[in-house]
Design a protein around this motif. Structure first.
Motif, PDB file in Angstrom:
ATOM      1  N   ASP A   1     -12.208  25.636  -2.565  1.00  0.00           N
ATOM      2  CA  ASP A   1     -11.495  24.602  -1.660  1.00  0.00           C
ATOM      3  C   ASP A   1     -11.110  22.974  -2.325  1.00  0.00           C
ATOM      4  O   ASP A   1     -11.988  21.459  -1.215  1.00  0.00           O
ATOM      5  CB  ASP A   1     -12.483  24.236  -0.289  1.00  0.00           C
ATOM      6  CG  ASP A   1     -13.502  24.190  -1.185  1.00  0.00           C
ATOM      7  OD1 ASP A   1     -14.100  23.598  -2.707  1.00  0.00           O
ATOM      8  OD2 ASP A   1     -14.611  23.793  -0.473  1.00  0.00           O
ATOM      9  N   GLY A   2     -10.952  22.968  -3.247  1.00  0.00           N
ATOM     10  CA  GLY A   2     -10.315  21.887  -3.640  1.00  0.00           C
ATOM     11  C   GLY A   2      -9.210  20.756  -2.519  1.00  0.00           C
ATOM     12  O   GLY A   2      -8.128  22.041  -2.258  1.00  0.00           O
ATOM     13  N   ALA A   3      -9.704  19.168  -3.025  1.00  0.00           N
ATOM     14  CA  ALA A   3      -8.151  18.902  -2.179  1.00  0.00           C
ATOM     15  C   ALA A   3      -7.397  18.000  -3.367  1.00  0.00           C
ATOM     16  O   ALA A   3      -6.299  17.761  -2.255  1.00  0.00           O
ATOM     17  CB  ALA A   3      -8.905  17.333  -1.822  1.00  0.00           C
ATOM     18  N   LEU A   4      -7.234  18.683  -4.174  1.00  0.00           N
ATOM     19  CA  LEU A   4      -5.808  18.658  -5.051  1.00  0.00           C
ATOM     20  C   LEU A   4      -5.689  19.692  -5.719  1.00  0.00           C
ATOM     21  O   LEU A   4      -6.133  20.512  -6.533  1.00  0.00           O
ATOM     22  CB  LEU A   4      -6.107  16.824  -6.209  1.00  0.00           C
ATOM     23  CG  LEU A   4      -6.267  16.031  -5.736  1.00  0.00           C
ATOM     24  CD1 LEU A   4      -6.769  15.053  -6.680  1.00  0.00           C
ATOM     25  CD2 LEU A   4      -5.769  15.598  -5.007  1.00  0.00           C
ATOM     26  N   VAL A   5      -3.969  19.844  -5.528  1.00  0.00           N
ATOM     27  CA  VAL A   5      -3.764  20.906  -6.393  1.00  0.00           C
ATOM     28  C   VAL A   5      -2.561  20.665  -7.972  1.00  0.00           C
ATOM     29  O   VAL A   5      -1.914  19.136  -7.694  1.00  0.00           O
ATOM     30  CB  VAL A   5      -2.529  21.795  -5.404  1.00  0.00           C
ATOM     31  CG1 VAL A   5      -1.377  22.800  -6.010  1.00  0.00           C
ATOM     32  CG2 VAL A   5      -2.716  21.850  -4.032  1.00  0.00           C
ATOM     33  N   GLY A   6      -3.179  21.059  -8.694  1.00  0.00           N
ATOM     34  CA  GLY A   6      -2.651  20.753  -9.909  1.00  0.00           C
ATOM     35  C   GLY A   6      -1.875  22.261 -10.688  1.00  0.00           C
ATOM     36  O   GLY A   6      -2.418  22.989 -10.595  1.00  0.00           O
ATOM     37  N   LYS A   7      -1.476  21.854 -12.428  1.00  0.00           N
ATOM     38  CA  LYS A   7      -1.539  22.925 -13.269  1.00  0.00           C
ATOM     39  C   LYS A   7      -2.299  22.485 -14.391  1.00  0.00           C
ATOM     40  O   LYS A   7      -2.099  21.602 -14.966  1.00  0.00           O
ATOM     41  CB  LYS A   7       0.281  23.186 -13.628  1.00  0.00           C
ATOM     42  CG  LYS A   7       0.499  24.543 -14.393  1.00  0.00           C
ATOM     43  CD  LYS A   7       2.148  23.689 -14.256  1.00  0.00           C
ATOM     44  CE  LYS A   7       2.484  22.876 -15.512  1.00  0.00           C
ATOM     45  NZ  LYS A   7       3.931  23.490 -15.856  1.00  0.00           N
ATOM     46  N   LEU A   8      -2.590  23.348 -14.597  1.00  0.00           N
ATOM     47  CA  LEU A   8      -3.580  23.671 -15.708  1.00  0.00           C
ATOM     48  C   LEU A   8      -2.564  23.282 -16.823  1.00  0.00           C
ATOM     49  O   LEU A   8      -1.593  24.224 -17.624  1.00  0.00           O
ATOM     50  CB  LEU A   8      -4.366  24.764 -16.424  1.00  0.00           C
ATOM     51  CG  LEU A   8      -5.544  25.033 -17.057  1.00  0.00           C
ATOM     52  CD1 LEU A   8      -6.178  23.001 -17.210  1.00  0.00           C
ATOM     53  CD2 LEU A   8      -5.960  25.719 -17.643  1.00  0.00           C
ATOM     54  N   ILE A   9      -2.541  22.710 -17.885  1.00  0.00           N
ATOM     55  CA  ILE A   9      -1.551  22.430 -18.824  1.00  0.00           C
ATOM     56  C   ILE A   9      -2.350  22.443 -20.482  1.00  0.00           C
ATOM     57  O   ILE A   9      -1.629  22.388 -21.542  1.00  0.00           O
ATOM     58  CB  ILE A   9      -0.554  20.989 -18.585  1.00  0.00           C
ATOM     59  CG1 ILE A   9      -1.547  19.648 -18.417  1.00  0.00           C
ATOM     60  CG2 ILE A   9      -0.189  20.768 -17.544  1.00  0.00           C
ATOM     61  CD1 ILE A   9      -0.479  18.792 -18.703  1.00  0.00           C
ATOM     62  N   GLU A  10      -3.418  21.904 -20.486  1.00  0.00           N
ATOM     63  CA  GLU A  10      -4.256  22.087 -21.769  1.00  0.00           C
ATOM     64  C   GLU A  10      -5.490  22.534 -21.241  1.00  0.00           C
ATOM     65  O   GLU A  10      -6.367  22.152 -20.500  1.00  0.00           O
ATOM     66  CB  GLU A  10      -3.793  20.862 -22.112  1.00  0.00           C
ATOM     67  CG  GLU A  10      -4.666  20.498 -23.321  1.00  0.00           C
ATOM     68  CD  GLU A  10      -4.330  19.399 -24.300  1.00  0.00           C
ATOM     69  OE1 GLU A  10      -5.962  18.663 -25.440  1.00  0.00           O
ATOM     70  OE2 GLU A  10      -3.321  18.604 -24.003  1.00  0.00           O
ATOM     71  N   ARG A  11      -6.443  23.006 -22.404  1.00  0.00           N
ATOM     72  CA  ARG A  11      -7.582  23.621 -22.429  1.00  0.00           C
ATOM     73  C   ARG A  11      -7.938  23.167 -23.997  1.00  0.00           C
ATOM     74  O   ARG A  11      -7.235  24.328 -25.190  1.00  0.00           O
ATOM     75  CB  ARG A  11      -7.717  25.257 -21.686  1.00  0.00           C
ATOM     76  CG  ARG A  11      -7.796  26.683 -22.725  1.00  0.00           C
ATOM     77  CD  ARG A  11      -7.834  26.856 -21.614  1.00  0.00           C
ATOM     78  NE  ARG A  11      -7.771  28.603 -22.350  1.00  0.00           N
ATOM     79  CZ  ARG A  11      -8.153  29.558 -21.903  1.00  0.00           C
ATOM     80  NH1 ARG A  11      -9.141  29.401 -20.409  1.00  0.00           N
ATOM     81  NH2 ARG A  11      -8.468  30.868 -22.719  1.00  0.00           N
ATOM     82  N   THR A  12      -9.162  23.010 -23.980  1.00  0.00           N
ATOM     83  CA  THR A  12     -10.300  22.812 -25.531  1.00  0.00           C
ATOM     84  C   THR A  12     -11.628  23.202 -25.348  1.00  0.00           C
ATOM     85  O   THR A  12     -12.119  23.021 -24.728  1.00  0.00           O
ATOM     86  CB  THR A  12      -9.148  21.430 -26.225  1.00  0.00           C
ATOM     87  OG1 THR A  12      -8.587  21.302 -26.324  1.00  0.00           O
ATOM     88  CG2 THR A  12     -10.246  21.393 -27.341  1.00  0.00           C
ATOM     89  N   PHE A  13     -11.920  24.671 -26.654  1.00  0.00           N
ATOM     90  CA  PHE A  13     -12.992  24.901 -26.414  1.00  0.00           C
ATOM     91  C   PHE A  13     -14.157  23.664 -27.238  1.00  0.00           C
ATOM     92  O   PHE A  13     -13.077  23.618 -28.236  1.00  0.00           O
ATOM     93  CB  PHE A  13     -13.274  26.540 -26.843  1.00  0.00           C
ATOM     94  CG  PHE A  13     -14.343  26.988 -27.184  1.00  0.00           C
ATOM     95  CD1 PHE A  13     -15.341  27.541 -25.942  1.00  0.00           C
ATOM     96  CD2 PHE A  13     -14.764  27.154 -28.580  1.00  0.00           C
ATOM     97  CE1 PHE A  13     -16.039  27.391 -25.767  1.00  0.00           C
ATOM     98  CE2 PHE A  13     -15.965  27.429 -28.976  1.00  0.00           C
ATOM     99  CZ  PHE A  13     -17.275  27.854 -27.576  1.00  0.00           C
ATOM    100  N   GLN A  14     -14.893  23.423 -26.437  1.00  0.00           N
ATOM    101  CA  GLN A  14     -15.666  22.683 -26.714  1.00  0.00           C
ATOM    102  C   GLN A  14     -16.865  23.309 -26.725  1.00  0.00           C
ATOM    103  O   GLN A  14     -17.509  22.020 -27.064  1.00  0.00           O
ATOM    104  CB  GLN A  14     -15.717  21.229 -26.307  1.00  0.00           C
ATOM    105  CG  GLN A  14     -14.381  20.648 -26.719  1.00  0.00           C
ATOM    106  CD  GLN A  14     -13.749  19.017 -25.967  1.00  0.00           C
ATOM    107  OE1 GLN A  14     -14.843  18.859 -25.276  1.00  0.00           O
ATOM    108  NE2 GLN A  14     -13.029  18.191 -26.437  1.00  0.00           N
TER     109      GLN A  14
END
Length: 325
Positions: free
Chosen positions: A265-278
């Motif tokens: 139910d998030g208000a902002l729509v976006g695209k995942l462009i980077e993910r880094t395991f930390q």
């Protein structure tokens, strides 16, 4: 204890400090934090008396410092390169300031023993400086600065030449020692984590000016400007028009990383462009618009979207902060 009022300084007609105002309370550790060239070391040197020709006023415990010679100010100075005398033993280095003050040899020895014990180097009195590690040299430099019981301790990137692991350990000890003695200190660094760890208050400097002077907690949670937020690594700065329901009027707002989470139910729509395991979490970058990217952390125990996936981002409105400057 210390008041700096409207202090400006030029070097070869180039402004280096511009109308600096700040105060330091007795027993307080204040950090001057900024990038190279921001004016932080120059401000330290002006207060110490190492640079002259400034305008404005510097007042220490009711005494105007302008015409007070460096050696009469009662300041302790500690620098990145330690500036130890290689031809002297550890004890001789620590006693140097005391000897210059005409302190008796018996009192010098007592003070040296006390200071070396305080910094964890009891029994090192007769060691050669060349036989010490970088961390041990740093401790000797600190002991030498503390031995004359300075009114104000001034430290310029004192841990800058040490490796990260040793720096973290000595930083905690350094803050503990300064507070144990009850000293007032001004500490220069370019490292925000170092400033967070040791300071009671932090003055963030930029182009010869203080952008914000507050406690570490206030700086992190309530930065006053985009510069301060970005300098502290808080990059989720978005136009207020992106969030039309916010209860204040500001051109831009700061969204803290822990104010954001992925939700159906998030208000902002976006695209995942980077993910880094930390380790315990993933660091995600989600593109909302061509010129708006949001960074947030998601626990590595949760299901993580794939690169290119469309995601919904929910915002904790209590953690939205206006940026007016």
């Amino acid at each position: 204890m210390l008041t700096v009022k409207n202090v400006s300084y030029q070097y070869e007609r180039v402004p280096v400090l511009q109308a600096i105002d700040m105060s330091v309370e007795s027993g307080e550790i204040v950090c001057l934090l900024g990038e190279s060239g921001s004016g932080k070391t120059t401000l330290l040197r002006v207060i110490a008396g190492l640079e002259t020709g400034y305008t404005g006023e510097i007042n220490l415990e009711g005494q105007i410092l302008r015409n007070i010679p460096i050696h009469q100010r009662g300041f302790g100075l500690m620098f990145q390169d330690f500036a130890l005398f290689p031809h002297m033993t550890v004890a001789q280095n620590v006693a140097f300031g005391l000897r210059m003050q005409g302190i008796s040899k018996a009192e010098q020895q007592q003070a040296v023993d006390e200071m070396l014990d305080l910094v964890g180097l009891a029994g090192y009195q007769d060691r050669s400086i060349d036989a010490l590690s970088g961390g041990q040299k740093q401790r000797v430099a600190l002991a030498r600065s503390l031995a004359p019981k300075p009114r104000l301790l001034m430290l310029d990137e004192p841990l800058g030449s040490l490796d990260a692991g040793l720096r973290d350990r000595l930083l905690a000890e350094l803050g503990e020692i300064i507070r144990q003695i009850g000293l007032t200190a001004i500490y220069v660094t370019h490292d925000q984590q170092e400033a967070y760890a040791i300071a009671d208050r932090i003055a963030i400097m930029n182009e010869g000016q203080i952008e914000q002077y507050d406690t570490p907690e206030i700086l992190y949670h309530q930065p006053k400007s985009q510069f301060v937020a970005q300098f502290l690594g808080l990059t989720n700065i978005v136009p207020s028009t992106l969030l039309p329901t916010i209860p204040f009027d500001a051109p831009h707002v700061l969204l803290h990383p822990n104010s954001l989470h992925i939700s159906d139910d998030g208000a902002l729509v976006g695209k995942l462009i980077e993910r880094t395991f930390q380790g315990e979490h993933y660091r995600l970058i989600i593109q909302i618009k061509d010129d708006v990217e949001l960074r947030l952390n998601v626990s590595s125990s949760k299901s993580i979207p794939q690169l290119g996936d469309s995601v919904l981002v929910a915002i904790n409105t209590d953690r939205i902060h206006p940026l007016y400057l």
